[in-house]
Write an enzyme that holds these catalytic residues in place. Structure first.
Site, PDB file in Angstrom:
ATOM      1  N   LYS A 162       3.184  -0.053  64.663  1.00 11.11           N
ATOM      2  CA  LYS A 162       3.566   0.688  65.860  1.00 11.11           C
ATOM      3  C   LYS A 162       4.209  -0.248  66.874  1.00 11.11           C
ATOM      4  O   LYS A 162       3.551  -1.089  67.466  1.00 11.11           O
ATOM      5  CB  LYS A 162       2.342   1.330  66.531  1.00 11.11           C
ATOM      6  CG  LYS A 162       2.756   2.367  67.559  1.00 11.11           C
ATOM      7  CD  LYS A 162       1.737   2.577  68.664  1.00 11.11           C
ATOM      8  CE  LYS A 162       1.966   1.751  69.887  1.00 11.11           C
ATOM      9  NZ  LYS A 162       3.224   2.003  70.612  1.00 11.11           N
ATOM     10  N   THR A 217      -5.010  -8.115  77.453  1.00 13.87           N
ATOM     11  CA  THR A 217      -6.438  -8.341  77.230  1.00 13.87           C
ATOM     12  C   THR A 217      -7.215  -7.051  77.483  1.00 13.87           C
ATOM     13  O   THR A 217      -8.181  -6.735  76.772  1.00 13.87           O
ATOM     14  CB  THR A 217      -6.935  -9.482  78.140  1.00 13.87           C
ATOM     15  OG1 THR A 217      -6.237 -10.678  77.740  1.00 13.87           O
ATOM     16  CG2 THR A 217      -8.419  -9.719  78.002  1.00 13.87           C
ATOM     17  N   GLU A 237      -4.193 -10.916  69.725  1.00 11.23           N
ATOM     18  CA  GLU A 237      -3.387 -11.943  70.402  1.00 11.23           C
ATOM     19  C   GLU A 237      -3.117 -11.384  71.788  1.00 11.23           C
ATOM     20  O   GLU A 237      -2.369 -10.422  71.933  1.00 11.23           O
ATOM     21  CB  GLU A 237      -2.057 -12.177  69.669  1.00 11.23           C
ATOM     22  CG  GLU A 237      -2.183 -12.705  68.253  1.00 11.23           C
ATOM     23  CD  GLU A 237      -2.618 -14.145  68.160  1.00 11.23           C
ATOM     24  OE1 GLU A 237      -2.819 -14.794  69.217  1.00 11.23           O
ATOM     25  OE2 GLU A 237      -2.778 -14.637  67.037  1.00 11.23           O
ATOM     26  N   GLU A 364      -2.343 -13.090  84.990  1.00 11.65           N
ATOM     27  CA  GLU A 364      -1.099 -13.182  84.240  1.00 11.65           C
ATOM     28  C   GLU A 364      -0.070 -12.274  84.928  1.00 11.65           C
ATOM     29  O   GLU A 364      -0.335 -11.109  85.181  1.00 11.65           O
ATOM     30  CB  GLU A 364      -1.323 -12.696  82.808  1.00 11.65           C
ATOM     31  CG  GLU A 364      -0.063 -12.772  81.970  1.00 11.65           C
ATOM     32  CD  GLU A 364      -0.294 -12.362  80.527  1.00 11.65           C
ATOM     33  OE1 GLU A 364      -0.892 -11.308  80.300  1.00 11.65           O
ATOM     34  OE2 GLU A 364       0.136 -13.108  79.634  1.00 11.65           O
TER      35      GLU A 364
HETATM   36  P1  NAP Z   1      -0.201  -3.453  76.219  1.00 13.52           P
HETATM   37  O1  NAP Z   1      -0.089  -2.465  77.294  1.00 13.52           O
HETATM   38  O2  NAP Z   1      -1.566  -3.964  75.881  1.00 13.52           O
HETATM   39  O3  NAP Z   1       0.479  -2.785  74.925  1.00 13.52           O
HETATM   40  C1  NAP Z   1       0.622  -3.444  73.709  1.00 13.52           C
HETATM   41  C2  NAP Z   1       0.744  -2.429  72.594  1.00 13.52           C
HETATM   42  O4  NAP Z   1      -0.461  -1.678  72.529  1.00 13.52           O
HETATM   43  C3  NAP Z   1       1.863  -1.414  72.809  1.00 13.52           C
HETATM   44  O5  NAP Z   1       2.419  -1.080  71.557  1.00 13.52           O
HETATM   45  C4  NAP Z   1       1.136  -0.234  73.407  1.00 13.52           C
HETATM   46  O6  NAP Z   1       1.781   0.993  73.173  1.00 13.52           O
HETATM   47  C5  NAP Z   1      -0.183  -0.295  72.631  1.00 13.52           C
HETATM   48  N1  NAP Z   1      -1.293   0.369  73.303  1.00 13.52           N
HETATM   49  C6  NAP Z   1      -1.452   0.651  74.617  1.00 13.52           C
HETATM   50  N2  NAP Z   1      -2.608   1.302  74.818  1.00 13.52           N
HETATM   51  C7  NAP Z   1      -3.200   1.446  73.613  1.00 13.52           C
HETATM   52  C8  NAP Z   1      -4.409   2.029  73.153  1.00 13.52           C
HETATM   53  N3  NAP Z   1      -5.279   2.616  73.994  1.00 13.52           N
HETATM   54  N4  NAP Z   1      -4.699   1.993  71.833  1.00 13.52           N
HETATM   55  C9  NAP Z   1      -3.862   1.407  70.958  1.00 13.52           C
HETATM   56  N5  NAP Z   1      -2.696   0.829  71.322  1.00 13.52           N
HETATM   57  C10 NAP Z   1      -2.363   0.846  72.640  1.00 13.52           C
HETATM   58  O7  NAP Z   1       0.661  -4.727  76.470  1.00 13.52           O
HETATM   59  P2  NAP Z   1       2.182  -4.751  76.908  1.00 13.52           P
HETATM   60  O8  NAP Z   1       2.216  -4.303  78.305  1.00 13.52           O
HETATM   61  O9  NAP Z   1       3.017  -4.060  75.929  1.00 13.52           O
HETATM   62  O10 NAP Z   1       2.502  -6.302  76.699  1.00 13.52           O
HETATM   63  C11 NAP Z   1       2.172  -7.271  77.619  1.00 13.52           C
HETATM   64  C12 NAP Z   1       0.886  -8.006  77.273  1.00 13.52           C
HETATM   65  O11 NAP Z   1       0.883  -8.490  75.940  1.00 13.52           O
HETATM   66  C13 NAP Z   1       0.677  -9.226  78.140  1.00 13.52           C
HETATM   67  O12 NAP Z   1      -0.623  -9.229  78.660  1.00 13.52           O
HETATM   68  C14 NAP Z   1       0.865 -10.395  77.180  1.00 13.52           C
HETATM   69  O13 NAP Z   1       0.229 -11.572  77.488  1.00 13.52           O
HETATM   70  C15 NAP Z   1       0.399  -9.850  75.896  1.00 13.52           C
HETATM   71  N6  NAP Z   1       1.013 -10.558  74.776  1.00 13.52           N
HETATM   72  C16 NAP Z   1       0.275 -11.465  74.048  1.00 13.52           C
HETATM   73  C17 NAP Z   1       0.846 -12.176  72.994  1.00 13.52           C
HETATM   74  C18 NAP Z   1       0.054 -13.143  72.153  1.00 13.52           C
HETATM   75  O14 NAP Z   1       0.491 -13.471  71.080  1.00 13.52           O
HETATM   76  N7  NAP Z   1      -1.079 -13.612  72.597  1.00 13.52           N
HETATM   77  C19 NAP Z   1       2.168 -11.957  72.673  1.00 13.52           C
HETATM   78  C20 NAP Z   1       2.901 -11.038  73.425  1.00 13.52           C
HETATM   79  C21 NAP Z   1       2.296 -10.343  74.459  1.00 13.52           C
HETATM   80  P3  NAP Z   1       2.778   1.691  74.232  1.00 13.52           P
HETATM   81  O15 NAP Z   1       3.120   0.677  75.259  1.00 13.52           O
HETATM   82  O16 NAP Z   1       3.906   2.106  73.393  1.00 13.52           O
HETATM   83  O17 NAP Z   1       2.059   2.860  74.806  1.00 13.52           O
END
Ligand code: NAP
Ligand code: MG
Length: 462
Positions: A162, A217, A237, A364
């Site tokens: 996804k 997180t 991650e 962050e």
């Molecule tokens: P996010 O809001 O946590 O979303 C990540 C993914 O999870 C998206 O595909 C999102 O889908 C999905 N998601 C959201 N709510 C969910 C739920 N309740 N159940 C299952 N999946 C769900 O993060 P983001 O805003 O996209 O990305 C930013 C964050 O990612 C930052 O905090 C960053 O540090 C972290 N990150 C970490 C790494 C690493 O390798 N450590 C790498 C890249 C990013 P939708 O958005 O499509 O709804």
């Protein structure tokens, strides 16, 4: 982009963040449709697991070759959909190819042990898990997807992937290329839609054996709790607040000239962004002087141009989040430039001097905002670097090898670099300490995270 519209169903628009124009429309899958794809993957798994290791390897190599011949197309999709600079996007598509090639070398080598015991032998097998659900954020849509799907497929699993709702285009194209390469229907599936529907279904569906999640997180901890119900395997991650630690004995001018790349790359939307710069107090002013010219010279603009170093933020929502860390009266030391007009632009921004309790120091930001803090000595540098719930990445700049090793061992973080800002090589392990995650991706052992060890005793006495 009309080809991405499968059939009449709910859809969402895909926006180019550099222009704010709509560039496509993608299906938002329902729970029932998600279930159908998971069932299809579960069925495909039963035959995929039996494909001989050599044939699995050959198919993954073909997939890698197709990614290679479509590198420019994939890169252009990421420029248009995520606002990545063209040079970064080419690297990202190349990284998918390399990750596939690397794990294409793994199926025949994923062997177990034979252990002599009394009355026979024990042998171990690495059994694939089943259907692996991979949930990807919007910041690096292609590489992060491949760090999950390449080793998962190599180990004999089927994959449901996804992408983030706002950046689905490159994942959809990779799904098509996988089929073209000859991967059997149902083995690698891309399901677009929202996290709360499609992503969460990976957590609750009994036929998904593992969830491999990259993102915030906040969502990650909920996924881990959800997976506990079925004792489902999970890799996380998550976020970061990494330190770039600069000692007085380093070449300050060089460290200052390299610091923007360590935090403003991908407009700071990088979990490894070195968003806290810690500078030994005796060189603090000198560092800021050189850093100012590096930041004001950082080229922000049209991501299509090869000379551009930083593009826009991914969305208006992300820009609003970033802006909230730089309110009226924020301690802005200096800022770089960015275009005005359409596009989700935000200039490289340096906050200093800044209170250690400021939100911008603790949280962050995921945007081009960096704080600069002074430190007194080695112990102080380690203590400030560790004063965060995160532990993903970080850099140490010093000419003293012993100090580099001491500080690297002292910082609680999964990926550190000395006199460099690089974090990621596909053949070395990547992942976080503390609340930056659990488990590791990439490197030689990644298949172990996508298989379970089976131990079989064979009697020689009956
Ligand atoms: P996010 O809001 O946590 O979303 C990540 C993914 O999870 C998206 O595909 C999102 O889908 C999905 N998601 C959201 N709510 C969910 C739920 N309740 N159940 C299952 N999946 C769900 O993060 P983001 O805003 O996209 O990305 C930013 C964050 O990612 C930052 O905090 C960053 O540090 C972290 N990150 C970490 C790494 C690493 O390798 N450590 C790498 C890249 C990013 P939708 O958005 O499509 O709804
Ligand atoms: Mg989100």
């Amino acid at each position: 982009m009309a080809r991405f519209r499968a059939r009449p169903m709910s859809t969402f628009d895909v926006i180019n963040p550099a222009t704010e124009s709509t560039i496509g429309s993608v299906a938002s899958h329902s729970l029932e449709e998600t279930d159908r794809v998971i069932e299809k993957a579960a069925l495909a798994f039963e035959s995929w697991r039996k494909v001989s290791p050599g044939d699995r390897a050959r198919l993954l190599r073909r997939f890698a070759d197709l990614v290679d011949t479509h590198q420019e197309e994939l890169a252009q999709l990421e420029v248009a959909n995520a606002g990545h600079t063209i040079s970064n996007a080419r690297w990202e598509a190349g990284n998918v190819r390399d990750v596939l090639n690397y794990y294409a070398g793994a199926p025949e080598r994923h062997s177990g042990l034979q252990i002599p015991v009394e009355g026979g032998i024990n042998v171990t097998f690495h059994e694939p898990l089943g259907v692996v659900g991979i949930i990807v954020p919007w910041n690096f849509p292609m590489p992060i997807a491949s760090w999950g799907f390449a080793p998962a497929l190599a180990a004999g699993n089927a994959v449901v992937l996804k992408p983030a709702e706002i950046t689905p285009l490159s994942a959809l194209r990779l799904g098509e290329l996988a089929l073209e390469a000859g991967l059997p229907e149902g083995v690698f599936n891309v399901i677009t839609g929202s996290g709360s529907i499609v992503g969460w279904r990976f957590v609750t569906h009994e036929k998904v054996a593992k969830v491999c999640f990259t993102g915030s997180t906040d969502v990650g901890s909920r996924i881990m709790a959800g997976c506990a119900d079925q004792v489902k395997r999970v890799t996380l991650e998550l976020g970061g607040k990494s330190a770039n630690v600069i000692f007085a004995d380093t070449d300050i001018e060089m460290a200052a000239s390299r610091a923007p790349g360590g935090v403003f790359d991908n407009a700071g939307q990088d979990c490894c962004a070195r968003s806290r710069i810690l500078v030994e107090r005796s060189v603090y002013e000198k560092f800021l002087e050189h850093f100012e010219s590096a930041v004001t010279g950082f080229v922000v603009g049209d991501p299509q141009l090869e000379t551009t170093e930083m593009g826009p933020l991914v969305s208006d929502e992300q820009r609003r989040i970033v802006e909230s860390y730089v309110p009226e009266g924020a301690p802005i030391a200096f800022q770089g430039n960015c275009p005005t007009g359409p596009g989700f632009w935000f200039p490289p921004t340096v906050l200093a001097p800044v209170s250690p309790t400021d939100r911008a120091v603790r949280e962050e930001i995921f945007g081009p905002v960096v704080v600069v803090l002074p430190f007194e000595d080695e112990a102080d540098a380690i203590s400030i670097a560790n004063n965060t719930p995160f532990g993903l990445s970080g850099s140490i700049w010093t000419e003293n090898l012993g100090r580099a090793l001491r500080v690297a061992r002292g910082i609680d973080s999964g990926n550190l670099s000395v006199n460099s800002h690089s974090s990621v090589r596909y053949w070395t392990p990547f992942g976080g300490f503390k609340q930056s995650g659990i488990g590791r991706e990439l490197g030689p052992d990644a298949l172990d995270a996508f298989s379970d060890v089976k131990n079989v005793f064979i009697s020689s006495e009956s």
